[in-house]
Design an enzyme around this catalytic site. Structure first.
Site, PDB file in Angstrom:
ATOM      1  N   ASP A 231       2.762   5.668  -7.159  1.00 19.34           N
ATOM      2  CA  ASP A 231       3.952   5.639  -6.306  1.00 19.34           C
ATOM      3  C   ASP A 231       5.252   5.562  -7.097  1.00 19.34           C
ATOM      4  OD1 ASP A 231       2.574   5.909  -3.925  1.00 19.34           O
ATOM      5  OD2 ASP A 231       2.126   3.774  -3.825  1.00 19.34           O
TER       6      ASP A 231
ATOM      7  N   HIS B  17       0.873  -1.189   0.000  1.00 15.19           N
ATOM      8  CA  HIS B  17       0.000   0.000   0.000  1.00 15.19           C
ATOM      9  C   HIS B  17       0.906   1.234   0.000  1.00 15.19           C
ATOM     10  CE1 HIS B  17      -3.437   2.486   0.672  1.00 15.19           C
ATOM     11  NE2 HIS B  17      -3.707   2.223   1.934  1.00 15.19           N
TER      12      HIS B  17
ATOM     13  N   GLY C 240       5.497  -0.003  -7.151  1.00 11.31           N
ATOM     14  CA  GLY C 240       5.101   1.078  -8.068  1.00 11.31           C
ATOM     15  C   GLY C 240       4.390   0.555  -9.304  1.00 11.31           C
ATOM     16  N   PHE C 241       4.127  -0.752  -9.342  1.00 13.99           N
ATOM     17  CA  PHE C 241       3.378  -1.341 -10.474  1.00 13.99           C
ATOM     18  C   PHE C 241       2.200  -2.156  -9.955  1.00 13.99           C
ATOM     19  CE2 PHE C 241       7.309  -0.343 -12.569  1.00 13.99           C
ATOM     20  CZ  PHE C 241       6.894   0.044 -13.834  1.00 13.99           C
TER      21      PHE C 241
ATOM     22  N   ARG D 200      -3.642  11.892   2.797  1.00 10.69           N
ATOM     23  CA  ARG D 200      -4.739  10.910   2.915  1.00 10.69           C
ATOM     24  C   ARG D 200      -5.530  11.096   4.208  1.00 10.69           C
ATOM     25  NH1 ARG D 200      -5.566   6.227   0.062  1.00 10.69           N
ATOM     26  NH2 ARG D 200      -4.927   7.566  -1.665  1.00 10.69           N
TER      27      ARG D 200
ATOM     28  N   HIS E 180      -2.251  -2.576  -9.653  1.00 10.02           N
ATOM     29  CA  HIS E 180      -3.280  -1.941  -8.830  1.00 10.02           C
ATOM     30  C   HIS E 180      -4.495  -2.846  -8.776  1.00 10.02           C
ATOM     31  CE1 HIS E 180      -6.037   1.074  -7.226  1.00 10.02           C
ATOM     32  NE2 HIS E 180      -4.944   1.659  -6.785  1.00 10.02           N
TER      33      HIS E 180
HETATM   34  N1  COA Z   1       5.207  -6.792  -9.827  1.00  8.48           N
HETATM   35  C1  COA Z   1       5.209  -8.006 -10.397  1.00  8.48           C
HETATM   36  N2  COA Z   1       4.084  -8.721 -10.606  1.00  8.48           N
HETATM   37  C2  COA Z   1       2.930  -8.167 -10.180  1.00  8.48           C
HETATM   38  C3  COA Z   1       2.867  -6.917  -9.587  1.00  8.48           C
HETATM   39  C4  COA Z   1       4.070  -6.224  -9.418  1.00  8.48           C
HETATM   40  N3  COA Z   1       4.074  -5.010  -8.837  1.00  8.48           N
HETATM   41  N4  COA Z   1       1.594  -6.624  -9.287  1.00  8.48           N
HETATM   42  C5  COA Z   1       0.869  -7.665  -9.680  1.00  8.48           C
HETATM   43  N5  COA Z   1       1.682  -8.595 -10.224  1.00  8.48           N
HETATM   44  C6  COA Z   1       1.274  -9.868 -10.789  1.00  8.48           C
HETATM   45  C7  COA Z   1       1.026 -10.878  -9.688  1.00  8.48           C
HETATM   46  O1  COA Z   1       2.213 -11.580  -9.361  1.00  8.48           O
HETATM   47  C8  COA Z   1      -0.020 -11.745 -10.302  1.00  8.48           C
HETATM   48  O2  COA Z   1       0.613 -12.586 -11.244  1.00  8.48           O
HETATM   49  P1  COA Z   1       0.181 -14.106 -11.378  1.00  8.48           P
HETATM   50  O3  COA Z   1      -1.275 -14.045 -11.824  1.00  8.48           O
HETATM   51  O4  COA Z   1       1.114 -14.630 -12.395  1.00  8.48           O
HETATM   52  O5  COA Z   1       0.336 -14.698 -10.021  1.00  8.48           O
HETATM   53  C9  COA Z   1      -0.857 -10.755 -11.099  1.00  8.48           C
HETATM   54  O6  COA Z   1       0.005  -9.689 -11.423  1.00  8.48           O
HETATM   55  C10 COA Z   1      -2.060 -10.234 -10.317  1.00  8.48           C
HETATM   56  O7  COA Z   1      -1.565  -9.605  -9.147  1.00  8.48           O
HETATM   57  P2  COA Z   1      -2.204  -9.640  -7.734  1.00  8.48           P
HETATM   58  O8  COA Z   1      -1.148  -9.638  -6.683  1.00  8.48           O
HETATM   59  O9  COA Z   1      -3.242 -10.729  -7.669  1.00  8.48           O
HETATM   60  O10 COA Z   1      -2.960  -8.266  -7.700  1.00  8.48           O
HETATM   61  P3  COA Z   1      -3.657  -7.664  -6.456  1.00  8.48           P
HETATM   62  O11 COA Z   1      -4.818  -6.919  -6.956  1.00  8.48           O
HETATM   63  O12 COA Z   1      -3.893  -8.684  -5.397  1.00  8.48           O
HETATM   64  O13 COA Z   1      -2.549  -6.670  -5.863  1.00  8.48           O
HETATM   65  C11 COA Z   1      -1.151  -4.826  -5.628  1.00  8.48           C
HETATM   66  C12 COA Z   1      -2.477  -5.320  -6.164  1.00  8.48           C
HETATM   67  C13 COA Z   1      -1.123  -3.303  -5.746  1.00  8.48           C
HETATM   68  C14 COA Z   1      -0.998  -5.185  -4.144  1.00  8.48           C
HETATM   69  C15 COA Z   1      -0.010  -5.461  -6.429  1.00  8.48           C
HETATM   70  O14 COA Z   1      -0.118  -5.058  -7.774  1.00  8.48           O
HETATM   71  C16 COA Z   1       1.353  -5.097  -5.883  1.00  8.48           C
HETATM   72  O15 COA Z   1       1.840  -5.780  -4.976  1.00  8.48           O
HETATM   73  N6  COA Z   1       2.004  -4.026  -6.391  1.00  8.48           N
HETATM   74  C17 COA Z   1       3.259  -3.594  -5.865  1.00  8.48           C
HETATM   75  C18 COA Z   1       3.056  -2.720  -4.643  1.00  8.48           C
HETATM   76  C19 COA Z   1       2.547  -1.361  -5.002  1.00  8.48           C
HETATM   77  O16 COA Z   1       3.054  -0.682  -5.894  1.00  8.48           O
HETATM   78  N7  COA Z   1       1.549  -0.906  -4.241  1.00  8.48           N
HETATM   79  C20 COA Z   1       0.962   0.399  -4.413  1.00  8.48           C
HETATM   80  C21 COA Z   1      -0.417   0.281  -4.930  1.00  8.48           C
HETATM   81  S1  COA Z   1      -1.078   1.888  -5.300  1.00  8.48           S
END
Ligand code: COA
Length: 376
Positions: free
Chosen positions: A314, A224, A260-261, A339, A263
């Site tokens: 981010d 987050h 940073g990737f 926030r 959502h």
């Molecule tokens: N880097 C690499 N792979 C990623 C990824 C990332 N930042 N975000 C998602 N993925 C991949 C997952 O590994 C998953 O792959 P799979 O289907 O092969 O297992 C797929 O994309 C779906 O991701 P998932 O984790 O189920 O998405 P989510 O909705 O549960 O999680 C986040 C969303 C934001 C938590 C997740 O994208 C993430 O951890 N991002 C990095 C942290 C971040 O930047 N947070 C700020 C959010 S504003």
């Protein structure tokens, strides 16, 4: 064992609608509105106070209302002496998000209205919290560095005071404008994890300070708010645009999560990225640090090609904060300084029309089995 029909289950509550709100709408197709206003229209013109007023009250302020609101925030910015003493007692190595969470919790003891959950009392608490969260971050940081907190500057806005009280330098007007835009981008995002945590806490009819303490704890995590701190570490490691693609390919091969990737809601791009990217480009030009945006863009292209995942805000916030001169551990607290407006608006909305938030879980433990007493 009793049998229930197996309820529908969505891991991580993905896609689950957990409540109604009239505060904010996140459009999965890269849009974001606060109370019906497109943030792209507000981000470059409004200041943070205006948007905070809108989030708390539902309507934009008149010029007079905005001035009064700004004055009320300014009047509440100073921390109680006991809270300053507490900040001096904390270990200098404590993470600023932990300092903030501890400070918010302590502030509960120093404001009137703590257990009055009426709308008007909640709005008063919200103004106090918006003001003091900012000061907890700036004073907490200065104290941890062995410096004295600074008095407010009445001639500066909330964003201007934040910059001044953190650095001791009177900021340039363009820096204040940028921070206002950043604060506007971060101010709310419907049922994100920290806001949801705040609403769950508020739904027990616990007070706003308890709810914001929960939210601070939740924002800290790298999935987050903590992502912007981790993104900066990543960009520092990559160093040049030429190294970005290889770095990303190697990280993906290790199945690493790239901060940073991705959502949970946006699948066609984060609505806030284009504005934050522009700020990064503008700041870079002004101070001769034009490498950060090309590194981020190369990462974006590689991620899009390899995993069809978009950057989130981010990614670009991280280099912007670095160009402001903030160390990475302050990135998430800066997010919180904004926030807090959304958190408080959601607590008010929750208390105004409350129902306890209490979902079910799906039991996956052992079948019923006979109990045998431990023989002594
Ligand atoms: N880097 C690499 N792979 C990623 C990824 C990332 N930042 N975000 C998602 N993925 C991949 C997952 O590994 C998953 O792959 P799979 O289907 O092969 O297992 C797929 O994309 C779906 O991701 P998932 O984790 O189920 O998405 P989510 O909705 O549960 O999680 C986040 C969303 C934001 C938590 C997740 O994208 C993430 O951890 N991002 C990095 C942290 C971040 O930047 N947070 C700020 C959010 S504003």
């Amino acid at each position: 064992m009793t049998t229930e029909t197996k309820p529908a289950y969505s891991p991580g509550l993905a896609g689950v609608v957990a409540g109604e709100t009239s505060i904010c709408w996140v459009d999965p197709n890269a849009g974001l509105m606060y109370r019906g206003y497109d943030i792209h229209e507000m981000a470059k013109q409004a200041n943070f106070e205006e948007v905070a007023y809108l989030l708390l009250n539902g309507e934009l302020p008149t010029a007079q209302e905005l001035m009064d609101f700004g004055r009320k925030i300014a009047a509440e910015r100073e921390l109680p002496e006991a809270v300053l003493d507490m900040l001096r007692l904390l270990p200098k190595t404590m993470h600023p998000m932990d300092v903030l969470r501890t400070g918010v919790s302590m502030l509960a003891a120093f404001g009137p209205d703590l257990n009055d959950q009426s709308h008007d009392a909640n709005v008063r608490k919200a103004i106090r919290l918006i003001a003091r969260v900012s000061t907890l971050i700036t004073d907490g940081w200065r104290i941890s560095k062995g410096k004295d907190p600074l008095a407010d500057r009445n001639d500066l806005t909330h964003a201007g005071n934040f910059l001044y009280k953190l650095t001791g330098q009177v900021p340039e007007l363009w820096q204040i404008r940028m921070l206002d835009t950043i604060f506007i981008l971060y101010a709310d995002h419907e049922y994100n994890a920290s806001t949801f945590a705040a609403r769950v806490t508020a739904s027990t009819l616990a007070d706003m300070y308890a709810a914001v303490t929960s939210a601070c704890g939740t924002l800290k995590g790298p999935l987050h708010g903590g992502a912007n701190e981790e993104s900066m570490k990543m960009l520092d490691e990559i160093k040049t645009p030429e190294r970005a693609e290889a770095w990303m390919m190697e990280a993906l091969a290790r199945k690493a999560k790239i901060m940073g990737f991705g959502h949970r809601v946006y699948k066609k791009g984060d609505s806030r990225v284009p504005i934050m990217r522009e700020i990064a480009r503008d700041y870079g030009k002004r101070i001769g640090k034009e490498n950060w945006v090309p590194i981020c863009e190369k990462l974006e292209q590689t991620m899009e090609r390899e995993k069809q995942l978009c950057a989130n805000v981010d990614l670009y916030a991280a280099p912007v904060f670095t160009m402001f001169g903030f160390p990475p551990e302050l990135n998430t607290p800066i997010f919180a300084a904004s926030r807090i407006a959304g958190w408080c608006a959601h607590v008010i909305e929750q208390h105004d029309n409350n129902r306890l938030i209490r979902p079910r879980s799906l039991y996956v433990g052992p079948e019923e089995r006979p109990y045998k007493a431990v023989t002594k």
